[in-house]
Design a protein around this motif. Structure first.
Motif, PDB file in Angstrom:
ATOM      1  N   TYR A  13       0.787  -1.280  -0.082  1.00  0.00           N
ATOM      2  CA  TYR A  13       0.108  -0.088   0.266  1.00  0.00           C
ATOM      3  C   TYR A  13       0.888   1.201  -0.211  1.00  0.00           C
ATOM      4  CZ  TYR A  13      -4.535  -1.968   0.964  1.00  0.00           C
ATOM      5  OH  TYR A  13      -5.855  -2.821   0.898  1.00  0.00           O
ATOM      6  N   GLU A  14       2.191   1.104   0.204  1.00  0.00           N
ATOM      7  CA  GLU A  14       2.872   2.415   0.147  1.00  0.00           C
ATOM      8  C   GLU A  14       4.142   2.167  -0.708  1.00  0.00           C
ATOM      9  OE1 GLU A  14       3.974   3.795   4.284  1.00  0.00           O
ATOM     10  OE2 GLU A  14       3.260   1.680   4.948  1.00  0.00           O
ATOM     11  N   PRO A  15       4.625   3.176  -1.491  1.00  0.00           N
ATOM     12  CA  PRO A  15       5.832   3.310  -2.117  1.00  0.00           C
ATOM     13  C   PRO A  15       6.799   3.330  -1.118  1.00  0.00           C
ATOM     14  CG  PRO A  15       4.771   5.480  -2.193  1.00  0.00           C
ATOM     15  CD  PRO A  15       3.872   4.519  -1.524  1.00  0.00           C
ATOM     16  N   ASP A  25      -4.812  -6.798  -5.880  1.00  0.00           N
ATOM     17  CA  ASP A  25      -5.347  -7.910  -5.146  1.00  0.00           C
ATOM     18  C   ASP A  25      -5.983  -7.920  -3.732  1.00  0.00           C
ATOM     19  OD1 ASP A  25      -2.866  -7.013  -4.066  1.00  0.00           O
ATOM     20  OD2 ASP A  25      -2.144  -9.123  -3.634  1.00  0.00           O
ATOM     21  N   GLU A  26      -5.690  -6.746  -3.207  1.00  0.00           N
ATOM     22  CA  GLU A  26      -6.030  -6.365  -1.927  1.00  0.00           C
ATOM     23  C   GLU A  26      -7.604  -5.821  -2.080  1.00  0.00           C
ATOM     24  OE1 GLU A  26      -5.512  -6.850   1.388  1.00  0.00           O
ATOM     25  OE2 GLU A  26      -4.116  -8.268   0.525  1.00  0.00           O
ATOM     26  N   ALA A  40      -9.551  -6.649  -4.507  1.00  0.00           N
ATOM     27  CA  ALA A  40     -10.368  -7.944  -4.857  1.00  0.00           C
ATOM     28  C   ALA A  40     -10.865  -8.536  -3.646  1.00  0.00           C
ATOM     29  CB  ALA A  40      -9.422  -8.796  -5.822  1.00  0.00           C
ATOM     30  N   GLN A  41      -9.683  -8.677  -2.860  1.00  0.00           N
ATOM     31  CA  GLN A  41     -10.244  -9.114  -1.357  1.00  0.00           C
ATOM     32  C   GLN A  41     -11.225  -8.329  -0.565  1.00  0.00           C
ATOM     33  OE1 GLN A  41      -8.752 -12.159  -0.034  1.00  0.00           O
ATOM     34  NE2 GLN A  41     -10.652 -12.016   0.984  1.00  0.00           N
ATOM     35  N   LEU A  42     -11.223  -7.145  -0.804  1.00  0.00           N
ATOM     36  CA  LEU A  42     -12.126  -6.227   0.018  1.00  0.00           C
ATOM     37  C   LEU A  42     -13.415  -6.487  -0.644  1.00  0.00           C
ATOM     38  CD1 LEU A  42     -10.412  -3.088   0.665  1.00  0.00           C
ATOM     39  CD2 LEU A  42     -11.359  -4.435   2.418  1.00  0.00           C
ATOM     40  N   ALA A  43     -13.484  -6.709  -2.010  1.00  0.00           N
ATOM     41  CA  ALA A  43     -14.830  -6.829  -2.909  1.00  0.00           C
ATOM     42  C   ALA A  43     -15.234  -8.254  -2.501  1.00  0.00           C
ATOM     43  CB  ALA A  43     -14.325  -6.823  -4.325  1.00  0.00           C
ATOM     44  N   ARG A  44     -14.432  -9.303  -2.232  1.00  0.00           N
ATOM     45  CA  ARG A  44     -14.928 -10.668  -1.728  1.00  0.00           C
ATOM     46  C   ARG A  44     -15.499 -10.442  -0.415  1.00  0.00           C
ATOM     47  NH1 ARG A  44     -10.258 -12.168  -4.616  1.00  0.00           N
ATOM     48  NH2 ARG A  44      -9.037 -12.212  -2.482  1.00  0.00           N
ATOM     49  N   ASP A  45     -14.766  -9.854   0.518  1.00  0.00           N
ATOM     50  CA  ASP A  45     -15.075  -9.887   1.755  1.00  0.00           C
ATOM     51  C   ASP A  45     -16.266  -8.875   1.973  1.00  0.00           C
ATOM     52  OD1 ASP A  45     -12.934 -11.279   2.862  1.00  0.00           O
ATOM     53  OD2 ASP A  45     -11.842  -9.291   3.419  1.00  0.00           O
TER      54      ASP A  45
END
Length: 186
Positions: A7-9, A21-22, A24-29
C-alpha cells in the motif's frame, strides 16, 4: 520489501490506490452491492461496504464522479455501477491506511509484513477508524516490544466474554484477518 506494505511506495507516503489483489479481497469480503442496503448494524451502505451515513459520504461519492441523486441512492431507487463502487473504495483507501498505521503505531508498522499490514487495513476498512480504535487489547499487543502479533490476532476475534462482535458478525473474514495479522496466512 518484507517490512514494507504494498500500500506504500518505498519513500513512505501513502499510495494513491490500493493494490488490485487487496481491492479484490475487499470486494470478496464485502461483496459489491450497487444498490444501497442496511449492513449488519443497520448502517446504510453501498458499493464495497461504503458507509453512506458517515459525515461527508455524499461529498466522497461526488468526488469520484457519482452524479445520481443522493436521496435516490440512499432509498435504493437509484444504483451505482461496479466501477463506481471500486472508485469509492480507492478514494477511501488513504483513510484506511492512516487508521491502520495509527492503530499499530509507527514502530510496529515498520516491523509488520506486507500481508500483516494489508490485513489490518482490511479490518480498518470494515470497522472504520472509530471502531478499530476500540480494540484496546489488540492495540496493546501490537505495541508491545517486540510486538505480539499472535495475541493481537486473538484480541481481534475474542473478548473477555467470548467472541468479538466482529468475529460473530463476520466469522470467515475475521478468522482470515486474524491469521494474517498473526503471521500465519491462509
Amino acid at each position: 520489501t518484507q517490512g514494507r506494505s504494498i500500500y506504500e511506495p518505498p519513500h513512505g507516503s501513502v499510495s494513491p490506490q490500493p493494490p488490485e489483489d487487496e481491492l479484490a479481497q475487499l470486494a470478496r469480503d464485502e461483496d459489491v452491492r450497487t444498490t444501497a442496503y442496511n449492513d449488519t448494524r443497520g448502517v446504510r451502505t453501498i458499493g464495497i461496504g461504503f458507509n453512506m451515513d458517515q459525515p461527508g459520504a455524499e461529498n466522497i461519492a461526488r468526488s469520484v464522479g457519482i452524479t445520481q441523486n443522493w436521496g435516490d441512492l440512499r432509498s435504493g431507487e437509484a444504483s451505482i455501477t461496479r466501477e463506481q463502487a471500486f472508485a469509492i473504495q480507492r478514494a477511501m483507501h488513504p483513510t484506511f491506511v492512516a487508521s491502520a498505521r495509527n492503530f499499530a503505531g509507527t514502530a510496529t508498522w515498520g516491523l509488520m509484513t506486507i500481508d500483516q499490514r494489508n490485513a489490518l487495513i482490511n479490518v480498518a476498512s470494515n470497522l472504520g477508524p472509530g471502531t478499530l480504535h476500540r480494540f484496546d487489547e489488540m492495540r496493546d499487543a501490537l505495541r508491545e516490544d517486540p510486538p505480539n502479533f499472535v495475541e493481537a490476532a486473538r484480541q481481534l476475534v475474542t473478548t473477555g466474554e467470548g467472541p468479538s462482535l466482529f468475529a460473530t458478525q463476520l466469522p470467515n473474514r475475521s478468522a482470515r484477518a486474524a491469521r494474517r495479522i498473526a503471521g500465519t496466512p491462509e
